[in-house]
Design an enzyme around this catalytic site. Structure first.
Site, PDB file in Angstrom:
ATOM      1  N   GLU A 127      16.134 -19.765 -14.084  1.00 32.33           N
ATOM      2  CA  GLU A 127      16.695 -21.127 -14.046  1.00 32.33           C
ATOM      3  C   GLU A 127      15.772 -22.108 -13.335  1.00 32.33           C
ATOM      4  O   GLU A 127      16.092 -23.286 -13.266  1.00 32.33           O
ATOM      5  CB  GLU A 127      18.050 -21.135 -13.294  1.00 32.33           C
ATOM      6  CG  GLU A 127      19.064 -20.084 -13.706  1.00 32.33           C
ATOM      7  CD  GLU A 127      19.425 -20.177 -15.184  1.00 32.33           C
ATOM      8  OE1 GLU A 127      19.338 -21.291 -15.731  1.00 32.33           O
ATOM      9  OE2 GLU A 127      19.750 -19.134 -15.776  1.00 32.33           O
ATOM     10  N   ASP A 158       7.117  -5.800  -6.983  1.00 27.45           N
ATOM     11  CA  ASP A 158       8.492  -5.674  -7.464  1.00 27.45           C
ATOM     12  C   ASP A 158       9.416  -6.684  -6.782  1.00 27.45           C
ATOM     13  O   ASP A 158       9.318  -6.907  -5.569  1.00 27.45           O
ATOM     14  CB  ASP A 158       8.982  -4.244  -7.148  1.00 27.45           C
ATOM     15  CG  ASP A 158      10.340  -3.972  -7.738  1.00 27.45           C
ATOM     16  OD1 ASP A 158      10.447  -3.989  -8.971  1.00 27.45           O
ATOM     17  OD2 ASP A 158      11.293  -3.763  -6.972  1.00 27.45           O
TER      18      ASP A 158
HETATM   19  C1  BGC Z   1      12.236  -3.088 -11.290  1.00 30.64           C
HETATM   20  C2  BGC Z   1      13.427  -2.252 -11.629  1.00 30.64           C
HETATM   21  C3  BGC Z   1      14.034  -1.770 -10.320  1.00 30.64           C
HETATM   22  C4  BGC Z   1      14.342  -2.946  -9.381  1.00 30.64           C
HETATM   23  C5  BGC Z   1      14.600  -2.491  -7.999  1.00 30.64           C
HETATM   24  C6  BGC Z   1      12.937  -4.244 -10.620  1.00 30.64           C
HETATM   25  O1  BGC Z   1      12.824  -5.426 -10.926  1.00 30.64           O
HETATM   26  O2  BGC Z   1      11.473  -3.487 -12.394  1.00 30.64           O
HETATM   27  O3  BGC Z   1      13.108  -1.183 -12.463  1.00 30.64           O
HETATM   28  O4  BGC Z   1      15.219  -1.098 -10.599  1.00 30.64           O
HETATM   29  O5  BGC Z   1      13.281  -3.838  -9.325  1.00 30.64           O
HETATM   30  O6  BGC Z   1      13.431  -2.049  -7.388  1.00 30.64           O
END
Ligand code: BGC
Length: 545
Positions: free
Chosen positions: A270, A211
């Site tokens: 970008e 993530d």
């Molecule tokens: C996840 C989101 C989340 C965020 C913070 C992201 O990119 O896909 O759903 O809210 O990271 O963890």
């Protein structure tokens, strides 16, 4: 070596994204869970996906639907238990489905033991070094340490109270206040995440989705900046030091007899040249290609996203990935039915009218495009049913911190997270078992009676049967998945390309029907083909030799 070889599965895989809160509710509390997933693994095997990516299932106060992790080694009781997760991985493997878990390294939860200890210990304590605690500005420290804004809206800093109850330091959170950013300068943070990776790989996880992968490292100067004209390097996005983290993760992934895959959520729209640096041979295996997801429904846009995507990946030898929807974006049936079909995270057109019949026709064509492109493809739960964005969720039921932190100005992402309709004529549409004690955590639209799995199963012409056929064929076609793509000559506003010597995909984005190129056989089409003519907003897979 074939891209279908077990140790290179991620180069070609069709990966199904499960948002566990909304997939299937096994215990009747209105929230999806691991029992629900386990009960529907057969559905996924029949659908024909190679792997499943499960959004965070860890212990969490759910300030951001589980992206605020209190314990990376525990399953939240809302979803189940660790032994159940282990069984889920085993059952999936028995059906030939790989499991990808979601790792959230940029931030944890304010309920994580480290953060609780940091608050208790007070300013100056070593445990505060695991985060970004700073005194405030202003005479009494009443102003945030800098001008950074949270990605969800509002300031990126929240003030804490000292153990004596008086106002104290501030801590950094690029997302919600319940998601304090971790300090990746600190070796303890690095070591702990390496251990977390091993924890899940040892339990059989075949890969991790990382993530916010480009955000981990911050410039310790924590200086103000103008977000419209950020300095280079950026104070918190895509800093060079982050690559060291992924090099060490790659060594761990490669240390397993069947190497584990590292899949980055690297959102750098970008800076494509920066994006691809994450995919060098000693870093991540793949990363999501959000350019393709954001394409408006036009031939030049798709053609450019496809060409650029392939060209970008070629020098590092990484496979491209393709995705149309996920839990953060407006469902593509709705996007493609609008006058303006673009999407980007910074451009969320919410509530614009959508012609769902048009969007659905285009979504049918889009999945044949998606699954014919070279590399791996992601399917977000519910798109195989043709679900649309639910835009009329009452404000008081909305849960997304993006909605709350923008004072409701941005409706947020709840509309693509509404629980799946499995069967029946009324909510909960089989999402929860009979006799459930609570309604689904977000309300399902009555119109979903026509979208349930039960309704579409075995129904020729349904979205579900189209996905099933396409996935089944994709597995059998030796030239689909990883490999080269060759554009074919085509009429204006038609995408036409070959994979290998005997397969072609044609997508008609023009306003008129077009003649299909010479072919021996139509393998699959998103709309009926009459006299060799492909309708507007339709796609076909052809056997050409
Ligand atoms: C996840 C989101 C989340 C965020 C913070 C992201 O990119 O896909 O759903 O809210 O990271 O963890």
């Amino acid at each position: 070596m074939s891209s279908r070889a077990p140790d290179r599965w991620w180069r070609s895989a069709a990966i199904y994204q499960i948002y566990p809160r909304s997939f299937a509710d096994g215990n009747g509390d209105g929230v999806g869970d691991l029992a629900g997933i386990r009960a529907h693994l057969g559905f996924l095997a029949d659908l024909g996906v190679d792997a499943v990516w499960v959004n965070p299932w860890y212990a969490s106060p759910m300030a951001d639907a589980g992206y605020d992790v209190a314990d990376y080694r525990a399953i939240d009781p809302l979803f189940g238990t660790l032994p159940e997760a282990e069984l889920l991985i085993r059952d999936a493997h028995d059906l030939g489905i790989r499991i990808i878990v979601d790792i959230v390294p940029n931030h944890c939860s304010d309920a994580h033991v480290w953060f609780k200890e940091a608050l208790q210990a007070g300013p100056g304590a070593a445990v505060r070094e695991l985060f970004w605690f700073r005194p405030g500005r202003g005479e009494r420290g009443e102003l945030p340490p800098n001008n950074w804004r949270s990605i969800f809206g509002g300031p990126a800093w929240t003030r804490t109270k000292n153990p004596d109850g008086l106002p104290g330091e501030w801590y950094l959170h690029l997302f919600a206040p319940g998601q304090p950013d971790l300090n990746w300068e600190n070796p303890k943070v690095r070591e702990d995440f390496e251990d977390v990776l091993r924890f899940w790989f040892d339990r059989g996880a075949d890969g991790v989705r990382i993530d916010s992968a480009a955000l981990l490292v911050k410039d310790p100067a924590l200086a103000d900046f103008d977000p419209a004209d950020p300095p280079h390097p950026h104070p918190f996005a895509d800093r060079d030091e982050v690559h060291e983290v992924y090099r060490s993760w790659r060594r761990i992934a490669d240390s397993y007899p069947e190497p584990r895959a590292l899949i980055g959520e690297v959102w750098l729209p970008e800076a494509p040249e920066s994006f691809v640096r994450y995919l060098r041979s000693d870093e991540l295996h793949t990363a999501f290609n959000f350019d393709f997801l954001g394409c408006p429904w036009t031939t030049p846009a798709f053609r450019k996203a496809i060409d650029d995507g392939i060209a970008l990946h070629a020098p590092v030898g990484a496979p491209a990935t393709w995705v149309l929807s996920n839990h953060d974006v407006i469902r593509h049936v709705t996007r493609y039915g609008r006058a303006d079909t673009r999407f980007s995270l910074g451009y969320r057109q919410l509530g614009a009218p959508s012609d769902l019949a048009l969007g659905t026709r285009r979504a049918r064509a889009a999945v044949l495009l998606l699954l014919a492109l070279p590399g791996s493809a992601y399917i977000y739960q519910g798109e195989e049913l043709g679900l649309f964005e639910v835009e009329d969720i009452p404000r008081e039921l909305r849960q997304d911190p993006m909605f709350h932190q923008t004072g409701g100005e941005n409706l947020g992402r709840d509309g693509c997270r509404v629980p799946m309709p499995w069967s029946g004529e009324a909510p909960p549409f089989g999402f929860s078992p009979a006799g459930a004690t609570a309604p689904p955590w977000l309300p399902q639209p009555a119109a979903w009676t026509a979208y349930t799995v039960a309704r579409q199963q075995g129904e020729p012409g349904s979205m579900l049967e189209l996905y099933r056929s396409a996935l089944r064929l994709r597995r059998r076609e030796p030239d689909l998945g990883d490999g080269p793509l060759r554009w074919l000559t085509a009429a204006a506003d038609v995408l036409s390309f070959a994979r290998g010597d005997a397969f072609a995909c044609v997508v008609n984005l023009s306003r008129t029907e077009v003649a299909l190129p010479p072919h021996r056989k139509i393998i699959l089409a998103s709309a009926p083909v009459t006299n060799g003519m492909l309708a507007t907003d339709a796609a076909a897979w052809l056997r050409t030799a």
